[in-house]
Design an enzyme around this catalytic site. Structure first.
Site, PDB file in Angstrom:
ATOM      1  N   GLY A 221       1.870  35.598  27.359  1.00 46.28           N
ATOM      2  CA  GLY A 221       2.320  36.424  26.233  1.00 46.28           C
ATOM      3  C   GLY A 221       1.212  36.558  25.205  1.00 46.28           C
TER       4      GLY A 221
ATOM      5  CB  SER B 155      -0.588  41.515  24.874  1.00 43.15           C
ATOM      6  OG  SER B 155       0.823  41.513  24.767  1.00 43.15           O
TER       7      SER B 155
ATOM      8  CB  SER C 231      11.274  28.112  18.256  1.00 39.36           C
ATOM      9  OG  SER C 231      12.005  28.613  17.156  1.00 39.36           O
TER      10      SER C 231
ATOM     11  CE1 TYR D  18      12.678  32.206  21.591  1.00 42.78           C
ATOM     12  CE2 TYR D  18      13.137  31.145  19.486  1.00 42.78           C
ATOM     13  CZ  TYR D  18      12.239  31.706  20.375  1.00 42.78           C
ATOM     14  OH  TYR D  18      10.898  31.775  20.040  1.00 42.78           O
TER      15      TYR D  18
ATOM     16  CB  ALA E  63      19.747  26.499  25.360  1.00 43.19           C
TER      17      ALA E  63
END
Length: 243
Positions: free
Chosen positions: A8, A10, A141, A154, A156
């Site tokens: 991820g 980019s 996060s 998210y 979890a």
């Protein structure tokens, strides 16, 4: 050729990490992306402007076959290349209250963060163990540490990666491989673009959103040789919102 792979990579935090690793180290940067080729090429262009080197590599981290195929092809084309740093940054959100959450919203979010971590890290781990060196940084996060309402999927997914980080760190520590997690709070990116910043700032002791570059500084340190005695840690970078 020693390489650092950022999934991820980019846009947003991923792009900032790619650029920071390029400017702080000699690593050849592998910028993974899934759909936004223009953004990946823009990040590569910025890396070259910093005097760094790299390439873009397309695969969907959640798709085990796609990961294996793309990385195998790359490895065959670059037999001398050694991936020393993996930053598992790819993640998606599909927010909503759990009682209305569809199976697809649950599965896609868990697959991207959790299975993505497995698919990419598992591909390289044996090579890292043989080489007796590696740095694995998992982007989690604040949601995965304290839980965030409206983000049960998210939370979890990221919470599972936190636990995996702690377990894997113990398995590979003797081979000079560290595994750490970085847990950002509210960072100004596309992903947080539609949030009500004015409201949310009230919860943040430092009274602002963070910048992607600030997260990248921490990741770059953890990916360096200076951080060799830090492993199995989850480091919060959230302006004091939760610790």
């Amino acid at each position: 050729m020693k390489c650092a792979l950022v999934t991820g990579g980019s846009r947003g935090i991923g792009s900032a990490i790619c650029k920071k690793l390029a400017s702080d180290s000699e690593y050849y940067i592998l910028i993974n992306y899934q759909s936004n080729q223009a953004a990946a090429e823009q990040t590569l262009e910025e890396i070259k402007n910093l005097g760094g080197k790299g390439e873009i590599i397309k695969f969907n981290v959640a798709d085990a076959e796609d990961v294996k195929s793309a990385l195998s092809q790359w490895q065959e084309a670059n037999p001398e290349a050694l991936v020393e740093v993996i930053v598992n940054n790819a993640g998606i959100t599909k927010d909503g209250l759990f009682m209305w959450m569809s199976s697809e919203d649950w599965t896609s979010v868990v697959n991207t963060s959790l299975n993505g971590f497995f698919n990419v890290t598992n591909f390289f781990i044996q090579k890292m163990l043989r080489n007796k060196y590696g740095r694995i940084v998992n982007m989690v996060s604040v949601s995965g540490v304290k839980g965030t309402p409206g983000q049960t999927n998210y939370s979890a997914a990221k919470g599972a990666v936190v636990a995996a980080t702690k377990a894997l760190a113990q398995e590979v520590a003797k081979r000079n491989i560290t595994v750490n997690a970085v847990a950002p709070g509210f960072i100004r990116t596309d992903m947080t673009g539609n949030l009500d910043e004015k409201e949310l700032i009230k919860m943040i002791p430092v009274n602002r959103f963070g910048e992607a570059e600030e997260v990248a500084e921490l990741v770059s340190f953890l990916a360096s040789r200076k951080a060799s005695y830090i492993t199995g840690e989850v480091i919060n970078i959230n302006g004091g919102i939760y610790s």
